[in-house]
Scaffold this motif. Sequence first.
Motif, short mmCIF file in Angstrom:
data_model
loop_
_atom_site.label_atom_id
_atom_site.label_comp_id
_atom_site.label_asym_id
_atom_site.label_seq_id
_atom_site.Cartn_x
_atom_site.Cartn_y
_atom_site.Cartn_z
N THR A 168 0.72 -1.25 0.06
CA THR A 168 -0.06 -0.13 -0.05
C THR A 168 0.83 1.39 -0.05
O THR A 168 0.71 2.12 -0.77
N VAL A 169 2.04 1.10 0.90
CA VAL A 169 3.00 2.27 0.94
C VAL A 169 3.59 2.54 -0.52
O VAL A 169 3.57 3.66 -0.98
N PHE A 170 3.87 1.56 -1.10
CA PHE A 170 4.53 1.49 -2.61
C PHE A 170 3.59 2.07 -3.41
O PHE A 170 4.23 2.88 -4.09
N LEU A 171 2.51 1.71 -3.40
CA LEU A 171 1.52 2.21 -4.53
C LEU A 171 1.36 3.77 -4.12
O LEU A 171 1.00 4.53 -5.15
N PHE A 172 1.30 4.19 -2.82
CA PHE A 172 0.91 5.28 -2.55
C PHE A 172 2.02 6.25 -3.10
O PHE A 172 1.79 7.53 -3.53
N ILE A 175 3.96 5.69 -5.44
CA ILE A 175 4.03 5.81 -7.12
C ILE A 175 3.07 6.97 -7.46
O ILE A 175 3.24 7.76 -8.13
N ARG A 176 1.97 7.03 -6.71
CA ARG A 176 0.82 7.95 -7.01
C ARG A 176 1.30 9.41 -6.62
O ARG A 176 0.65 10.20 -7.33
N LEU A 177 1.95 9.37 -5.56
CA LEU A 177 2.39 10.75 -5.25
C LEU A 177 3.39 11.32 -5.89
O LEU A 177 3.27 12.45 -6.38
N ILE A 190 10.79 7.95 -9.97
CA ILE A 190 11.49 8.45 -8.79
C ILE A 190 11.34 7.40 -7.73
O ILE A 190 12.29 7.14 -6.99
N THR A 191 10.31 6.82 -7.50
CA THR A 191 10.02 5.44 -6.64
C THR A 191 10.82 4.31 -6.75
O THR A 191 11.46 4.06 -5.78
N MET A 192 11.08 4.16 -7.90
CA MET A 192 11.97 2.75 -8.41
C MET A 192 13.43 3.37 -8.04
O MET A 192 14.10 2.40 -7.70
N LYS A 193 13.70 4.65 -8.28
CA LYS A 193 15.18 4.92 -7.97
C LYS A 193 15.50 4.66 -6.34
O LYS A 193 16.48 4.63 -6.04
N GLN A 194 14.23 5.03 -5.61
CA GLN A 194 14.64 4.94 -4.32
C GLN A 194 14.57 3.67 -3.78
O GLN A 194 15.36 3.26 -2.93
N PHE A 195 13.85 2.53 -4.46
CA PHE A 195 13.69 1.17 -3.93
C PHE A 195 14.70 0.40 -5.02
O PHE A 195 14.90 -0.95 -4.46
#
Length: 349
Positions: free
Chosen positions: A25-29, A31-33, A38-43
């Motif tokens: 849920t946090v991961f999807l949030f 991505i939406r935010l 950017i999210t994939m760069k972080q993870f």
Amino acid sequence: MLQTIKKQWKQILIILTLYTVWNITVFLFLIRLQGLEITMKQFGTGAEFYLNFVHTIIKGTIVYYILIYHLVIPLIRSRNWKTIIPQCLFLFVILTAYEYLWNFAIIKPDPKSVNYVSPKTFFITAAVLDSIIILISYFVATLITSNEMRKHKEELEKEKLRAELAAIKYQINPHFLFNSLSLIYTKTLKSSPEAAHAVHLLSEIMSYALDDWGEMGTVPLALEVEHMKKVIEMNQIRFSNTLKIKYYEDVQANDAVIPVLAFVTLVENAFKHGDLNDEKNQVSIELIATKSKICFLVCNKKKTGPKEPSKGIGLNNVQQRLELMYGIKHTFKIKEDENYYLNEIIINL
């Protein structure tokens, strides 16, 4: 043992499921935010992403399981801050050390990377996250404990109703019974003092058993011990004081309370099923009560020949009431072989 293992795995699976759903849920949030890139760069990407995700889930599940079920819930139940707080601190020292090795020795991030975190920032972040984890664990543990207490109270109510139904179904009118015993006592007092004393003991034992001891069905330890001794004395009178009994008592905590008839039932079982005339293998009754613990043991050699019929109702009743009243704070051991039978109750106060 098997039941305990099943229960532990169930607890782990529940935490694993909830923690996995939360992370997804946090991961999807995120991505939406902030967008997928950017999210994939972080993870991380590819194998790195899956490795980080699985590592996070497994680590979080283990940490929350230990915190909730082995530290915080025992803390709520026992209020033993002196023991459990150092254990929590030790857990987080180990966790922080592991995280440091994982991030700086195994992953080995590039200091030039945008996502690089310095050791100083890492330790500050770890301290904040550890505090949040403790708060979440305490909140969840409180919910679990409250739910267990509610179920515990419901079970006590059910047990009380069943006991009341059994009493209605099998009881003899107490007033008639005690009036009759009083009459017999009066008639036999002069002609047979010993028989009169036996009637008096029987009257007191039955009065104790039939009395209303409140919703929890508990009595002071001293009162249970007093009536247990009356049961022993009553049986000695029955067998002309020939019974071979070894009794030891060391009671320092008279203010403790226990389920009514818990000890009396075990003693009666020993008289019912034990060999009472063997000098070398006497019925052994031992009670040690300190301010922090009650230990009660009854051991007897089995009598030979025809066995008296028994459905084990009394023993099961004692087990259920101890479980409802003390839960993990007690143990009830039953050991049996071809020749001997032993019951041991340990209650942590």
